[in-house]
Design an enzyme around this catalytic site. Structure first.
Site, PDB file in Angstrom:
ATOM      1  N   GLN A 382      43.481  39.584  45.766  1.00 56.83           N
ATOM      2  CA  GLN A 382      43.251  38.528  46.828  1.00 56.83           C
ATOM      3  C   GLN A 382      43.995  38.188  47.861  1.00 56.83           C
ATOM      4  O   GLN A 382      44.507  39.236  48.609  1.00 56.83           O
ATOM      5  CB  GLN A 382      44.249  37.358  45.284  1.00 56.83           C
ATOM      6  CG  GLN A 382      43.862  37.171  44.383  1.00 56.83           C
ATOM      7  CD  GLN A 382      45.073  35.670  43.627  1.00 56.83           C
ATOM      8  OE1 GLN A 382      44.778  35.437  42.812  1.00 56.83           O
ATOM      9  NE2 GLN A 382      46.170  35.843  44.899  1.00 56.83           N
ATOM     10  N   HIS A 384      44.388  35.948  51.094  1.00 55.47           N
ATOM     11  CA  HIS A 384      44.504  34.517  51.568  1.00 55.47           C
ATOM     12  C   HIS A 384      46.368  34.599  52.105  1.00 55.47           C
ATOM     13  O   HIS A 384      46.396  35.544  52.759  1.00 55.47           O
ATOM     14  CB  HIS A 384      44.522  33.868  50.083  1.00 55.47           C
ATOM     15  CG  HIS A 384      45.900  34.540  49.155  1.00 55.47           C
ATOM     16  ND1 HIS A 384      45.785  33.756  47.929  1.00 55.47           N
ATOM     17  CD2 HIS A 384      46.407  35.487  48.995  1.00 55.47           C
ATOM     18  CE1 HIS A 384      46.821  34.724  47.284  1.00 55.47           C
ATOM     19  NE2 HIS A 384      46.981  35.280  48.001  1.00 55.47           N
ATOM     20  N   HIS A 482      53.342  37.083  35.870  1.00 57.03           N
ATOM     21  CA  HIS A 482      52.263  37.061  34.795  1.00 57.03           C
ATOM     22  C   HIS A 482      52.632  38.132  33.473  1.00 57.03           C
ATOM     23  O   HIS A 482      51.714  38.624  33.207  1.00 57.03           O
ATOM     24  CB  HIS A 482      51.010  37.234  35.776  1.00 57.03           C
ATOM     25  CG  HIS A 482      50.767  36.638  36.936  1.00 57.03           C
ATOM     26  ND1 HIS A 482      49.686  37.244  37.776  1.00 57.03           N
ATOM     27  CD2 HIS A 482      51.355  35.288  36.461  1.00 57.03           C
ATOM     28  CE1 HIS A 482      49.051  36.082  38.200  1.00 57.03           C
ATOM     29  NE2 HIS A 482      50.259  35.412  38.522  1.00 57.03           N
ATOM     30  N   ASN A 525      44.566  36.624  36.957  1.00 56.87           N
ATOM     31  CA  ASN A 525      45.267  35.359  37.049  1.00 56.87           C
ATOM     32  C   ASN A 525      44.849  34.778  35.921  1.00 56.87           C
ATOM     33  O   ASN A 525      44.181  34.430  35.477  1.00 56.87           O
ATOM     34  CB  ASN A 525      45.378  33.585  38.401  1.00 56.87           C
ATOM     35  CG  ASN A 525      45.709  34.287  39.612  1.00 56.87           C
ATOM     36  OD1 ASN A 525      44.802  35.179  40.415  1.00 56.87           O
ATOM     37  ND2 ASN A 525      46.298  34.561  40.829  1.00 56.87           N
TER      38      ASN A 525
END
Length: 546
Positions: A382, A384, A482, A525
């Site tokens: 990811q 971002h 997670h 995710n």
């Protein structure tokens, strides 16, 4: 805490759901729309007017996402903290000097630091972790990460994406950040750098559970658990008898007799009374560790309970974009921007901002990019800028220049990695204290994480230079939140806690939900996948009751 509540009540419901996060709300929506009455309890408070809203929807955090990091830190509770046994050498000599460490606020005498997941935490709030999640909702890799016993993954994912309002999704191809200067810049650089990656594994927009408001496209509405319950919450008169949510009510245990669930013991934490709930079906969706905790405290202890613990190693860094990319944006020669983005830059510079050293609108949206898991690259990437319990910026750092890189690895599920629960020590809520026993299972797993770090360095070097003190490093284990595998699904009670429909082996009225159910190591995710599994399970419950 007090030794026992001062009164006892009895109530009944068709379905009792323990936990109000996105998975619990998925069960609730499915069951209510089938005509069943649902009682939902959660040990946390309701933090928003509408139950389970994403707290980042506040205007303040829309303008400065780094401020939201403190909200996240304030809403998660560490699960296991090794006790601090250091002597207090600077205390006044006349003061009390304990000869043993204090045991409170999650401190755990049984926890060995070398085998802990120090970043592991639980959220206690109506809406669960969806009150502060990133809203990243990628589908997991069909061979590497998904459990192939479940067959209808595409249909389940389609409905899960609709529930959480994922963009892009089926019949909704737009991405809420595709117009952003920063998004286009970062996406173009990554696609150029990783040009060997072919569809569908090339750099691409990160699927997000959110949408931009039509009346003000500077505002993003981030999805929470209330988004899943939208049809029910939008018609309170129609569904007033079908959904009851009780905040700050902790389910301590399920009362069993002869393999049947007789009732659930629920404590009203503020009213300090016990409620015995009798239901047709019981569903525990209290988070990976706390779901297993409730089972343990209920003396429902199948052989694999707490075993097969897996998490996602996280490599992280923050990058300052290269000077040449900023110069190209200023002079209109950037090869990565479309005409609309270039016009946004020109308007910004023409509207009294010619002295702005960064040629982007002040409130320009952040990049939201993804490089998916693939056979050659079994890690999830990811790229971002978002708020986490770490990585917030100093006031003198302009966030328009900064890109966050998070590379998530995978660890295969092995029974030696596990969580145990204490018969002696209690956590903040008076429940058995969890203790982690986690390590990399073999050299292959360690080598894969090293390769993942090398891959992140490649992406970072293409984008710019490192922002001190956020140079590349592996973050504290468990920090991704997670964790999975503790109550995994399976085909045999020898190595799983539930069947493929999330029903606990030997207990026909007891179902589980959440990341804890996932039986395959994953790097992506997991929330969307857990919602899909909950839909699969809820259909089975409805069928059994009909």
């Amino acid at each position: 805490m007090l030794t026992s509540p001062h009164s006892i009540e009895q109530i009944e419901a068709d379905i009792l759901i323990i936990g109000s996060g996105p998975v619990g709300c998925t069960f609730a929506r499915q069951l209510i729309e089938a005509g069943l009455k649902v009682l939902m309890v959660d040990s946390g408070a309701q933090l928003s007017k509408r139950p389970g809203e994403h707290l980042k929807n506040s205007f303040l955090y829309q303008r400065n996402v780094d401020l939201f990091a403190s909200v996240i830190r304030g809403n998660i509770r560490p699960l296991s903290i090794p006790v601090d046994a250091r002597p207090n050498l600077t205390w006044d000599p006349a003061s009390f000097q304990p000869n043993k460490p204090f045991v409170r606020s999650g401190q755990n005498p049984d926890q060995q630091e070398a085998y802990n997941l120090p970043g592991a935490a639980a959220t206690h709030a109506i809406g669960g972790m969806a009150t502060h999640w990133t809203c990243a909702t990628p589908r997991q890799h069909p061979q590497i990460e998904r459990w192939n016993v479940i067959q209808d993954w595409d249909d389940l994912y389609d409905l899960a994406e609709e529930y959480v309002n994922t963009h892009p999704r089926k019949n909704r191809p737009t991405h809420p950040f595709s117009h952003s200067v920063r998004h286009q810049l970062v996406m173009g650089i990554l696609q150029e750098e990783f040009d060997e990656l072919q569809s569908p594994y090339q750099p691409q927009p990160l699927p997000l559970a959110c949408e931009r408001r039509e009346d003000n496209d500077e505002i993003v509405v981030w999805s929470g658990s209330d988004t899943i319950l939208k049809p029910i919450l939008d018609e309170p008169d129609k569904y007033k008898d079908y959904l009851t949510i009780l905040p700050e009510h902790r389910c301590t245990k399920l009362v069993t007799q002869n393999g049947q669930i007789e009732s659930a013991e629920v404590v009203d934490l503020l009213g300090w009374k016990t409620i015995n709930v009798k239901a047709k079906k019981y569903i525990i969706c209290a988070g990976t560790v706390l779901t297993a905790q409730v089972l343990f405290n209920s003396n429902i202890r199948p052989k694999p309970l707490g075993l097969y613990l897996s998490e996602q190693p996280l490599a992280f860094c923050q990058v300052v974009l290269k000077q040449k990319f900023i110069d190209q944006i200023r002079n209109g020669t950037s090869p990565y921007l479309d005409d609309n983005a270039k016009q946004r830059v020109a308007r910004h510079l023409q509207e009294g901002n010619s002295e702005d050293p960064i040629p982007m609108p002040i409130n320009e949206p952040e990049p939201q990019c993804l490089i998916p898991v693939s056979d050659q690259r079994p890690w999830h990437c990811q790229i971002h800028r978002d708020a986490f319990a770490y990585g917030d910026l100093a006031p003198n750092v302009d966030p328009r220049l900064i890109v966050d890189l998070r590379w998530f690895g995978r660890i295969k599920q092995v029974p030696e990695n596990k969580v145990t629960f204490s018969e002696k020590y209690k956590d903040t809520f008076g429940m058995p204290q969890p203790t982690f026993h986690f390590d990399y299972p073999d050299l292959e797993a360690r080598t894969e994480q090293h390769q993942m770090m090398e891959d992140m360095l490649r992406a970072a070097s293409a984008l710019g230079g490192f922002l001190p003190p956020s140079e590349p490093c592996f973050m504290a284990p468990g920090l991704t939140l997670h964790i999975h595998g503790l109550t995994r699904m399976g085909t045999s009670p020898e190595d799983s806690v539930t069947d493929q429909y999330s029903q606990v082996w030997g207990y026909p009225d007891l179902y589980l939900g959440g990341n804890s159910m996932l039986p395959v190591a994953n790097a992506s995710n997991p929330t969307l996948t857990s919602i899909a599994v909950a839909i699969h399970s809820a259909k089975s419950i409805i069928k059994s009751l009909s």
